[in-house]
Every structure is written in C-alpha cells, then in structure tokens.
Write a protein that holds these residues in place. Structure first.
Motif, PDB file in Angstrom:
ATOM      1  N   TYR A 194       0.004 -10.272  -6.000  1.00  0.00           N
ATOM      2  CA  TYR A 194      -1.355 -10.179  -6.090  1.00  0.00           C
ATOM      3  C   TYR A 194      -2.306 -11.413  -5.443  1.00  0.00           C
ATOM      4  N   SER A 221      -2.188 -11.519  -1.903  1.00  0.00           N
ATOM      5  CA  SER A 221      -3.247 -10.514  -1.479  1.00  0.00           C
ATOM      6  C   SER A 221      -4.684 -10.525  -1.525  1.00  0.00           C
ATOM      7  N   ASN A 256     -11.107  -4.293  -6.361  1.00  0.00           N
ATOM      8  CA  ASN A 256      -9.474  -4.037  -5.845  1.00  0.00           C
ATOM      9  C   ASN A 256      -9.560  -3.664  -4.334  1.00  0.00           C
ATOM     10  N   THR A 288      -6.830 -11.526   1.881  1.00  0.00           N
ATOM     11  CA  THR A 288      -7.939 -10.553   2.066  1.00  0.00           C
ATOM     12  C   THR A 288      -9.236 -11.495   2.365  1.00  0.00           C
ATOM     13  N   ASN A 291      -5.381   0.429   3.407  1.00  0.00           N
ATOM     14  CA  ASN A 291      -5.248   0.675   2.110  1.00  0.00           C
ATOM     15  C   ASN A 291      -4.760   2.360   1.938  1.00  0.00           C
ATOM     16  N   GLU A 315       4.941  -5.084   0.569  1.00  0.00           N
ATOM     17  CA  GLU A 315       4.126  -5.609  -0.548  1.00  0.00           C
ATOM     18  C   GLU A 315       3.936  -6.955  -0.976  1.00  0.00           C
ATOM     19  N   LEU A 316       2.607  -7.112  -1.170  1.00  0.00           N
ATOM     20  CA  LEU A 316       2.123  -8.447  -1.140  1.00  0.00           C
ATOM     21  C   LEU A 316       1.941  -8.890  -2.646  1.00  0.00           C
ATOM     22  N   ARG A 329      -8.297  -4.808  -1.306  1.00  0.00           N
ATOM     23  CA  ARG A 329      -7.554  -5.860  -0.676  1.00  0.00           C
ATOM     24  C   ARG A 329      -6.598  -5.261   0.032  1.00  0.00           C
ATOM     25  N   ILE A 330      -6.014  -6.229   0.899  1.00  0.00           N
ATOM     26  CA  ILE A 330      -4.756  -5.778   1.698  1.00  0.00           C
ATOM     27  C   ILE A 330      -3.667  -6.110   0.955  1.00  0.00           C
ATOM     28  N   GLN A 331      -3.064  -4.880   0.426  1.00  0.00           N
ATOM     29  CA  GLN A 331      -1.828  -4.794  -0.536  1.00  0.00           C
ATOM     30  C   GLN A 331      -0.403  -4.784   0.020  1.00  0.00           C
ATOM     31  N   SER A 332      -0.288  -4.690   1.389  1.00  0.00           N
ATOM     32  CA  SER A 332       1.058  -4.388   2.288  1.00  0.00           C
ATOM     33  C   SER A 332       0.555  -4.832   3.722  1.00  0.00           C
TER      34      SER A 332
END
Length: 375
Positions: free
Chosen positions: A150, A153, A133, A157, A249, A147-148, A135-138
């Motif tokens: 899933y 994201s 997990n 990434t 993150n 927010e991206l 990853r670029i979440q936002s």
C-alpha cells in the motif's frame, strides 16, 4: 401529458440514449469553451493579464494566458451532469481538481513559487490516492513486480501524478501542441473507457475532448490567440494522469485482464513522458542541471527544421499516433520487452530532428566551402 427525457428523445430519433448523451456532453463542453474564451480574451486585454514574450518564448506578441479557466469550467459542468457515478465513487476528485485549478490560476495571475506548486500537486495527488483509492496497485509483472504494498503504491502514484502534471506543462511551448496532444489522449481514453463499459469516466474524457477542440480553435488563431496557461496545463495534466491510472486499475480485473495496460498507458502519454526524459538526458550530457531551462524540448528541435508551430504540432501528434499503433501491435509481447521497444522507438523519433538539423547544418557548411573555393 407524457414527459420527455433523454431516453424518449433517443427513441424518437431512432438510436441509443447513450449515443445521445455522448453527443450532448461533447457539444456542451465544446460550446461552453467556445463561448467563454472570447469573453476571457476581452477581460485579459482590458486588465493586461497577458504573457509577455521572453528570451525562450516562441511568440513576439503579448497573448492572454487564461484559456485554462474555460477548459476547467466546461469539464466541471459536463462531469457534474454526465459523470455523477464517478464523482460519487471518487469523492476527492473534484476537491483535488479545484486545488490544482486555483494554484494554476494564481500562477497565471501572480506567479507562484515552484516549491509551492509542487506542494499543491502532491497534496491534490494524495487526496485522490488515499481518499478515493485511485492508485497504481499492480505493475502487471513489470521488472517482475505484480501487487504493490500500500505505501509503495501511494508513493509511486503520487510521483506519477506530479511528473505527468509537470511533463504536460513542459510541452505547452508552442501553438497547438498541448491542445493537440490532449485531444489525442482524450480520444484514446474515450475509446478505452466506453469499450470497458466505464461510461462515467468515458464522459470525463469526452468533456476534455470537446473542451480542448474548442480551445484549439483560438490557440491556433492569429487574431484571437490564447494560451491555456498553468491553469489549463495543471488541470489537463491531472486529468490525463487520473484516467491513465483508472485504466490501469480496471485492466487488472479478472473479467478484463489487459496484461500490458501500463505500457499502453505509457504509449498514450508518450509525448510528455519522452519529452521530459530526452530533455533530462540532454541536460545531463551537457553537464547542466536537469531542472535548468533551455530550448531542448522536442518542439524546439522540430521548429529548427523550419516547420511552423502548427506543422510542428501536427508532426509530434502524428508521432504519438505511430507510437500508440506500435504499442498496440506489440501488445502480446512480454511486458518488459514491450516497454523497452516503446521507449526506444519514442526516443529515436524524439532525437531524429537533432540528427536532421545537424545534417542540414553540415550541408550548409559544405555549400559555403564550395562557394568560397569557386570564387
């Protein structure tokens, strides 16, 4: 009898055990690379595992290309000792790193098709993104996006990992550049992760710092020269991508909330990023394929001004420092404006050598005309 550990040794020396671990981890990484590379060089000469100069090479002699083996070895040992928490949390980190190491080593030894390297990079990226997990979440409001979803994201990434691994490989064209940029990036992440109390990832950055500094000693040597090869560039490219995404993150946490973290990460990684962007722009403007090989990289442009490999590497690294300072001064601006200004400043610095080269050639032409007219 009283047993001694790092805590008790640090107390005897009069400083924190954390500082002692920092010093030891750095020295272990440095010494491992420093002692391993001479042996790798001897084996490379004996087995003729060398880079043969071609039309695009900046070197005239055969040079060993397995410096990345020593870098990988040192980083693996140091992280196993000092970054156990990170390895436990990001369980696919080591597996992805091993995959990239072996595909890079195969390429240095046997030459692997670009398509197969791309597959390996994508698989290793997906392993760490989905499995751990990471990853670029936002996007922190960049282009109005926060927010991206899933899947978006994961895809974004994966693309970032692949682009950064290959971009870092592209700057490995002259002595000292990839290593010097890697040292600067490592220093930034050491400062960042220790300031954010993520010591485990901070020790990963220290391992990379010590390894690359030892590698640079040989990479810049005339007598014992070695390149990091695809093994090193893929490993280091993966690590800088991993640390940049971890930083982004962590910055999204409420207790930290660094609102422009993605742009700060871009500024830190600006040399491989802007080199790739500027080369693609030049190739498209010349109606060539964006993936065609040429001598339009930033280091080629600076070399045309008459600087040595070392001088060129120093100039580019100093430009990177200027962009990082520039981004820091702009940190309170709107994120979109900040990105525009950072990229614009980097593009100006990257194209400046072209302008200077053109001006120098015009001055030579004018001098030649004047000399001819005086005859």
């Amino acid at each position: 009898m009283k047993s001694f550990n790092l805590e008790s040794i640090a107390n005897l020396l009069g400083f924190s055990s954390l500082y002692l671990k920092v010093v030891i981890s750095f020295l272990v990484a440095f010494i491992l690379v420093y002692s391993a590379i001479p042996k790798i060089i001897r084996v490379s000469y004996r087995k003729q595992l060398m880079d043969v100069p071609g039309s695009r090479s900046s070197h005239s002699k055969k040079v060993p290309t397995l410096g990345g083996v020593a870098i990988y070895f040192a980083i693996t040992v140091v992280t196993a000792i000092f970054s156990a928490e990170m390895l436990h949390k990001d369980i696919f980190f080591s597996a992805a790193l091993v995959m990239l190491f072996f595909i890079g080593l195969m390429d240095d030894l046997l030459i692997v098709a670009p398509r197969k390297k791309l597959y390996a990079q994508a698989i290793s990226a997906v392993m760490i993104i989905v499995g751990s997990n990471v990853r670029i979440q936002s996007l922190f409001g960049l282009m109005g996006i926060y927010e991206l979803p899933y899947l978006v994201s994961v895809i974004l990434t994966t693309i970032v990992f692949i682009i950064m691994i290959n971009s870092y490989n592209l700057i490995d064209g002259i002595d000292g550049l990839a290593g010097g940029v890697g040292v600067l990036i490592s220093l930034c992440f050491v400062f960042i992760f220790f300031r954010l109390y993520d010591y485990s990832t901070g020790f990963l950055a220290i391992a990379m710092l010590g390894s690359l500094l030892a590698f640079l000693k040989f990479n810049l040597s005339d007598q014992y020269k070695i390149f990091m090869g695809d093994t090193g560039s893929m490993v280091v490219g993966y690590l800088i991508s991993f640390m940049a995404i971890k930083f982004i993150n962590i910055s999204s946490a409420e207790w930290i909330s660094i609102s422009n973290a993605p742009i700060i990460a871009v500024a830190i990684l600006i040399v491989p990023i802007i080199d790739t962007i500027s080369v693609i722009i030049i190739r498209i403007s010349q109606k060539k394929s964006p993936f065609s090989a040429d001598k339009n990289h930033i280091h080629h442009r600076v070399l045309k001004l008459g600087f040595s490999h070392m001088g060129t590497s120093v100039i580019i690294c100093l430009s990177n420092v200027l962009i990082i300072i520039f981004a820091y001064l702009l940190r309170h601006l709107n994120i979109n404006l900040m990105l525009f200004l950072v990229i614009a400043a980097a593009l100006i610095l990257s194209y400046l050598p072209l302008v200077l080269v053109e001006r120098m050639s015009k001055q030579k032409e004018n001098k030649a005309l004047i000399n001819n007219s005086n005859k």
